[in-house]
Design a protein around this motif. Structure first.
Motif, mmCIF file in Angstrom:
data_model
loop_
_atom_site.group_PDB
_atom_site.id
_atom_site.type_symbol
_atom_site.label_atom_id
_atom_site.label_comp_id
_atom_site.label_asym_id
_atom_site.label_seq_id
_atom_site.Cartn_x
_atom_site.Cartn_y
_atom_site.Cartn_z
ATOM 1 N N ASP A 152 53.120 62.762 90.019
ATOM 2 C CA ASP A 152 53.069 63.408 90.674
ATOM 3 C C ASP A 152 53.447 64.793 90.189
ATOM 4 O OD1 ASP A 152 54.014 62.386 92.542
ATOM 5 O OD2 ASP A 152 56.828 61.863 91.739
ATOM 6 N N LYS A 153 53.380 65.573 88.462
ATOM 7 C CA LYS A 153 52.721 66.254 87.774
ATOM 8 C C LYS A 153 51.308 66.144 88.138
ATOM 9 C CE LYS A 153 55.889 65.514 83.688
ATOM 10 N NZ LYS A 153 56.145 65.340 82.634
ATOM 11 N N LEU A 154 50.187 65.577 87.665
ATOM 12 C CA LEU A 154 49.200 65.786 88.564
ATOM 13 C C LEU A 154 48.989 67.103 89.160
ATOM 14 C CD1 LEU A 154 47.313 62.574 86.894
ATOM 15 C CD2 LEU A 154 46.966 65.432 86.035
ATOM 16 N N SER A 155 49.522 66.429 90.367
ATOM 17 C CA SER A 155 49.715 66.952 92.628
ATOM 18 C C SER A 155 50.094 68.248 92.483
ATOM 19 C CB SER A 155 49.802 65.703 93.044
ATOM 20 O OG SER A 155 50.502 65.729 92.727
ATOM 21 N N ALA A 156 51.582 68.349 91.187
ATOM 22 C CA ALA A 156 52.282 69.572 91.475
ATOM 23 C C ALA A 156 53.085 70.409 90.691
ATOM 24 C CB ALA A 156 53.406 68.579 92.161
ATOM 25 N N ALA A 157 52.303 70.257 89.457
ATOM 26 C CA ALA A 157 53.113 71.064 88.281
ATOM 27 C C ALA A 157 52.304 72.151 88.301
ATOM 28 C CB ALA A 157 53.114 70.062 87.072
ATOM 29 N N ALA A 158 52.628 72.922 86.885
ATOM 30 C CA ALA A 158 51.939 73.768 85.880
ATOM 31 C C ALA A 158 50.821 73.439 85.361
ATOM 32 C CB ALA A 158 52.064 75.151 85.959
ATOM 33 N N LEU A 159 49.660 73.920 85.236
ATOM 34 C CA LEU A 159 48.379 73.810 84.933
ATOM 35 C C LEU A 159 49.120 73.025 83.587
ATOM 36 C CD1 LEU A 159 45.593 73.305 84.715
ATOM 37 C CD2 LEU A 159 45.310 75.826 83.761
ATOM 38 N N PRO A 160 49.615 73.731 82.335
ATOM 39 C CA PRO A 160 49.652 73.198 80.727
ATOM 40 C C PRO A 160 50.792 71.224 82.024
ATOM 41 C CG PRO A 160 50.989 75.230 80.974
ATOM 42 C CD PRO A 160 50.324 74.796 82.498
ATOM 43 N N GLN A 161 51.353 71.128 82.083
ATOM 44 C CA GLN A 161 51.953 70.646 82.722
ATOM 45 C C GLN A 161 51.133 68.934 83.074
ATOM 46 O OE1 GLN A 161 53.544 72.634 83.486
ATOM 47 N NE2 GLN A 161 54.557 73.137 81.415
ATOM 48 N N GLN A 162 49.747 69.637 83.891
ATOM 49 C CA GLN A 162 48.454 68.618 84.723
ATOM 50 C C GLN A 162 47.979 68.793 83.181
ATOM 51 O OE1 GLN A 162 46.415 71.545 87.075
ATOM 52 N NE2 GLN A 162 47.873 70.065 88.987
ATOM 53 N N LYS A 163 47.497 69.189 82.387
ATOM 54 C CA LYS A 163 46.956 68.902 81.220
ATOM 55 C C LYS A 163 47.861 67.861 80.619
ATOM 56 C CE LYS A 163 43.575 73.242 80.434
ATOM 57 N NZ LYS A 163 43.858 73.769 79.786
ATOM 58 N N GLU A 164 48.856 67.923 80.483
ATOM 59 C CA GLU A 164 49.502 66.725 79.493
ATOM 60 C C GLU A 164 49.570 65.615 80.498
ATOM 61 O OE1 GLU A 164 54.517 66.424 78.234
ATOM 62 O OE2 GLU A 164 53.258 67.968 78.568
ATOM 63 N N ALA A 165 49.743 65.113 81.265
ATOM 64 C CA ALA A 165 49.452 64.178 82.080
ATOM 65 C C ALA A 165 48.761 63.853 82.139
ATOM 66 C CB ALA A 165 49.944 64.512 83.503
ATOM 67 N N ALA A 166 47.242 64.366 82.239
ATOM 68 C CA ALA A 166 46.135 63.848 82.469
ATOM 69 C C ALA A 166 45.652 62.527 81.404
ATOM 70 C CB ALA A 166 45.162 64.946 83.058
ATOM 71 N N LYS A 167 46.315 63.324 80.046
ATOM 72 C CA LYS A 167 45.798 63.381 78.550
ATOM 73 C C LYS A 167 46.891 61.663 78.577
ATOM 74 C CE LYS A 167 44.628 65.898 75.547
ATOM 75 N NZ LYS A 167 43.219 65.451 74.676
ATOM 76 N N GLU A 168 47.993 61.941 79.109
ATOM 77 C CA GLU A 168 48.644 61.040 78.781
ATOM 78 C C GLU A 168 48.022 59.500 79.439
ATOM 79 O OE1 GLU A 168 53.514 59.220 78.243
ATOM 80 O OE2 GLU A 168 52.797 61.240 79.127
ATOM 81 N N LEU A 169 47.498 60.156 81.189
ATOM 82 C CA LEU A 169 47.338 58.603 82.405
ATOM 83 C C LEU A 169 45.545 57.920 81.361
ATOM 84 C CD1 LEU A 169 48.324 60.105 85.560
ATOM 85 C CD2 LEU A 169 48.796 58.067 84.465
ATOM 86 N N ARG A 170 44.871 59.465 80.552
ATOM 87 C CA ARG A 170 43.807 58.937 79.576
ATOM 88 C C ARG A 170 44.227 57.296 79.099
ATOM 89 N NH1 ARG A 170 39.541 63.086 76.325
ATOM 90 N NH2 ARG A 170 39.196 60.680 75.554
ATOM 91 N N LEU A 171 45.420 57.687 78.027
ATOM 92 C CA LEU A 171 45.583 56.757 76.870
ATOM 93 C C LEU A 171 45.950 55.169 77.533
ATOM 94 C CD1 LEU A 171 47.252 59.284 74.782
ATOM 95 C CD2 LEU A 171 45.062 58.305 73.960
ATOM 96 N N LEU A 172 47.288 55.975 78.484
ATOM 97 C CA LEU A 172 47.578 54.572 79.355
ATOM 98 C C LEU A 172 46.561 53.643 79.635
ATOM 99 C CD1 LEU A 172 51.076 56.085 80.127
ATOM 100 C CD2 LEU A 172 51.095 54.766 78.782
ATOM 101 N N THR A 173 45.828 54.099 80.638
ATOM 102 C CA THR A 173 44.985 53.667 81.516
ATOM 103 C C THR A 173 43.536 52.576 80.462
ATOM 104 O OG1 THR A 173 43.969 55.211 81.955
ATOM 105 C CG2 THR A 173 45.430 54.574 83.689
#
Length: 466
Positions: free
Chosen positions: A179-200
């Motif tokens: 949800d953050k990736l598709s709707a949040a501001a850019l800093p939150q998108q970057k934070e969510a993308a980095k976390e998903l990268r580590l989780l996967t």
């Protein structure tokens, strides 16, 4: 006194008495926690420990009195050799595994350590060269023998494995990141993308979550176009995290078709090959290689035009990306229609140049041999001076596979253009290179070398007759 003696000697009665004490203590602690709004953390911790102790006691008393006695012995620290105790759980190991540092741990506990993102040995703090866990059969057998000698029945390790599935809390967190990736501001998108990268990367179960929702992968991709549309600038750190997550997803076999057939995936991977950082380019090539394991994906990726940016990246020659790029091109060119696309997009000249420069020779020769079944590729090899280069490799290389690929290409080139036999005849007269390969090469190399020798002999006979 007799009653006391029975209690102390009967393990069943002793366990029941201990359970009653724990329940009473737990009841007191829970009442304190519920009634007192300002209760301290220590009280909560005491309740937690009492609950854990009660659970362990119940687990041990569910079998027969004999087994229960053995189980109670299992938790007495003094009789148990220290080398049988896991450094993380502080208990007797049921499923010992060896880390790359050489240390042995209980599997579920070291798996939990690694899944948390740690890449060091808990005991030595040594950085791990890899995270593959190897069963320690020697220690396992020693533990088994020790347990038998103590009359202890060791439970099945599978019963004690930490569940690899994702909890509901983790599942909720996963979808909140999307949800953050598709709707949040850019800093939150970057934070969510980095976390998903580590989780996967660290948790295979998170890769499978992407297959549970048709919207999951499109949501993962939205920040890339969103970041560009707002500022006109591609945020390379965000791109790298999203592309790397795609790579992680593509490793999961059941995701390969889903990932490749999601409309924006291949175009965004192609964009990453052209405009990403070198790490992003390398990971994009690796993702295409992994996805192309399916024949249907090979066709889809080839039709999308991905070979051209892969060949351009091969031409750039950055060491970090070369192997992934070569692997992707090789996989794609297994199907005939992609060979035509690769030849049209300039693969032959780029590959020959790299081989002549001594770059990634093994991998690129394999691709060139595959392309040699395409007529235009064979013509280009003749025009671009491939024959002397390939002859030299046959003569100088110690790699049997390289020699085989070279002689196979030379055989095809000479069938297509008889004028190229002159160079082979000169090589044979000077060094006997083709004859040596006909005697000592692989079965395929011998067959191709003998084919060339036959043509050379026929050429001599024709000349003599004339």
């Amino acid at each position: 006194m007799a009653k006391t003696g029975v209690l102390s000697s009967d393990p069943t009665l002793r366990a029941r008495a201990r359970a009653a004490e724990l329940k009473k203590e737990l009841q007191r602690l829970v009442k304190t926690i519920v009634d007192d709004e300002d209760c301290c953390v220590q009280t909560i911790d005491q309740a937690k420990h009492a609950l854990c102790a009660l659970r362990e006691l119940k687990f041990n008393t569910r079998s027969s009195a004999t087994t229960m006695t053995s189980s109670l012995k299992l938790h007495e620290p003094l009789p148990c050799p220290q080398k049988f105790i896991c450094p993380l759980s502080k208990k007797l190991m049921r499923d010992p595994v060896v880390l790359s540092s050489g240390q042995t741990y209980e599997r579920p506990f070291i798996e939990k350590w690694l899944k948390a993102g740690n890449r060091t040995c808990p005991q030595t703090q040594q950085v791990l060269s890899h995270t593959v866990l190897t069963p320690n059969h020697l220690v396992s057998e020693m533990i088994s023998q020790w347990c038998k000698s103590q009359g202890i029945e060791l439970p099945d390790p599978v019963q004690h494995r930490i569940q690899e599935g994702v909890t509901e809390a983790e599942r909720h967190h996963f979808f909140s990141l999307l949800d953050k990736l598709s709707a949040a501001a850019l800093p939150q998108q970057k934070e969510a993308a980095k976390e998903l990268r580590l989780l996967t990367k660290n948790m295979p179960s998170f890769r499978s979550l992407f297959g549970e929702s048709v919207d999951a992968i499109p949501q993962l991709l939205t920040p890339l176009s969103g970041a560009k549309s707002r500022s006109g600038v591609l945020h390379t750190d965000l791109q790298e995290d999203v592309i790397t997550t795609l790579l992680n997803l593509s490793i999961h076999d059941s995701n390969k078709k889903l990932v490749a057939e999601t409309p924006k995936v291949i175009p965004l991977l192609m964009e990453a090959l052209r405009f990403g950082t070198i790490e992003t380019k390398s990971n994009a090539a690796a993702a295409i290689f992994t996805l192309s394991a399916l024949d249907s994906n090979k066709t889809l990726i080839g039709k999308s035009g991905a070979l051209k940016p892969l060949i351009d990246l091969l031409d750039e020659g950055h060491p970090l990306a070369m192997k992934d790029v070569a692997s992707a091109i090789f996989n794609l060119c297994i199907i005939h229609e992609n060979k035509a696309r690769a030849v049209r997009d300039g693969a032959v000249s780029v590959i020959l140049k790299k081989i002549m420069d001594g770059v990634l020779v093994n991998e690129l020769l394999a691709i060139l041999a595959m392309l040699s079944t395409h007529q235009r590729a064979v013509e280009e090899m003749g025009e671009l001076g491939a024959v002397p280069c390939l002859i030299r490799i046959v003569r100088e290389s110690t790699c049997e596979r390289n020699k085989e690929n070279c002689i196979a290409i030379l055989h095809t080139v000479c069938l297509n253009d008889r004028t190229k036999l002159k160079a082979l005849r000169e090589e044979e007269n000077a060094h006997g290179t083709i004859s040596k390969l006909a005697l000592d090469g692989t079965s395929r190399a011998k067959r191709k070398a003998n084919g060339i020798l036959d043509r050379l002999r026929k050429g001599v006979n024709i000349t003599h007759t004339a």
